[in-house]
Design a protein around this motif. Structure first.
Motif, PDB file in Angstrom:
ATOM      1  N   GLN A 128      -6.572   0.315  -8.704  1.00  0.00           N
ATOM      2  CA  GLN A 128      -6.832   1.201  -7.570  1.00  0.00           C
ATOM      3  C   GLN A 128      -8.244   1.772  -7.636  1.00  0.00           C
ATOM      4  O   GLN A 128      -8.941   1.859  -6.625  1.00  0.00           O
ATOM      5  N   PHE A 146      -2.513   2.552 -11.318  1.00  0.00           N
ATOM      6  CA  PHE A 146      -2.138   1.992 -10.025  1.00  0.00           C
ATOM      7  C   PHE A 146      -2.952   0.725  -9.764  1.00  0.00           C
ATOM      8  O   PHE A 146      -4.132   0.663 -10.112  1.00  0.00           O
ATOM      9  N   LYS A 147      -2.297  -0.254  -9.149  1.00  0.00           N
ATOM     10  CA  LYS A 147      -2.949  -1.517  -8.806  1.00  0.00           C
ATOM     11  C   LYS A 147      -2.825  -1.738  -7.305  1.00  0.00           C
ATOM     12  O   LYS A 147      -1.978  -1.140  -6.631  1.00  0.00           O
ATOM     13  N   VAL A 148      -3.669  -2.628  -6.781  1.00  0.00           N
ATOM     14  CA  VAL A 148      -3.653  -2.992  -5.368  1.00  0.00           C
ATOM     15  C   VAL A 148      -3.560  -4.507  -5.291  1.00  0.00           C
ATOM     16  O   VAL A 148      -4.297  -5.212  -5.987  1.00  0.00           O
ATOM     17  N   LEU A 177      -0.061  -0.781  -2.805  1.00  0.00           N
ATOM     18  CA  LEU A 177      -0.552  -0.003  -3.941  1.00  0.00           C
ATOM     19  C   LEU A 177       0.644   0.594  -4.662  1.00  0.00           C
ATOM     20  O   LEU A 177       1.511   1.193  -4.031  1.00  0.00           O
TER      21      LEU A 177
END
Length: 193
Positions: free
Chosen positions: A124, A168-170, A58
């Protein structure tokens, strides 16, 4: 007293160049961007050493086609100190955090090249919602005291699109048997990598 700090421009190491959509295209003069050799090496090393399992990362960032948009001609580097942000890493050297966004396409390729399969990639907020955060918030009911209210506000910041939920990215990887990771059940953006 801080140690003396000297700065000098230098060419990138041989073979290190930001990607371009067309091999003949060039960045406009004055363009600044980051490359992510160390992050990609970390992912590659971890993938090579892992024999079986899943890994989830993340961070804030973009897929490559968004990372190198013309409006980011100054790069994504940002500095933070005492709840303020600036873009000058040479001011107050040693007294502030320096960060840059992740190129998730490069991370995905590094993992795949080292033997991982991409389980999914999404925001996220979507990942946490898929994992049941919304239901957990609903079960807590109405906040009854200051600590409960503060916790609910903090959780909302994690999923809200105008807060950390979209920034935010996952990305998830697997080595070994494939499985459907619940966090990517809805809103998977792997196709954008």
């Amino acid at each position: 007293p801080h140690p003396t700090f000297a700065w000098a421009d230098r060419p990138a190491p041989e073979g290190v160049r930001p990607p371009t959509e067309h091999p003949d295209s060039a960045y406009p003069p004055g363009t600044v961007t980051e490359t992510h050799g160390q992050a990609e090496a970390f992912v590659s090393t971890l993938a090579q050493r892992m024999t079986r399992g899943a890994a989830f990362f993340l961070d804030y960032g973009f897929p490559e086609h968004e990372y190198h948009l013309p409006q980011r001609h100054g790069g994504t580097l940002m500095c933070h100190h005492a709840h303020t942000a600036d873009a000058d890493p040479l001011a107050m050297v040693g007294d502030k955090d320096i960060t840059a966004h992740v190129n998730f396409t490069g991370i995905a390729l590094a993992g795949q090249d080292a033997g991982w399969e991409v389980l999914g990639y999404c925001s996220q907020g979507r990942f946490l919602s898929n994992c049941g955060l919304g239901e957990a918030l609903a079960r807590t009911g109405q906040a009854s005291n200051a600590a409960d209210i503060q916790s609910r506000v903090a959780l909302q910041m994690l999923v809200a699109e105008h807060e950390m939920g979209e920034l935010f990215k996952v990305i998830g990887f697997v080595k070994g048997p494939w499985f459907e990771a619940i966090g990517f059940a809805h809103g998977d953006r792997t196709h954008t990598l």
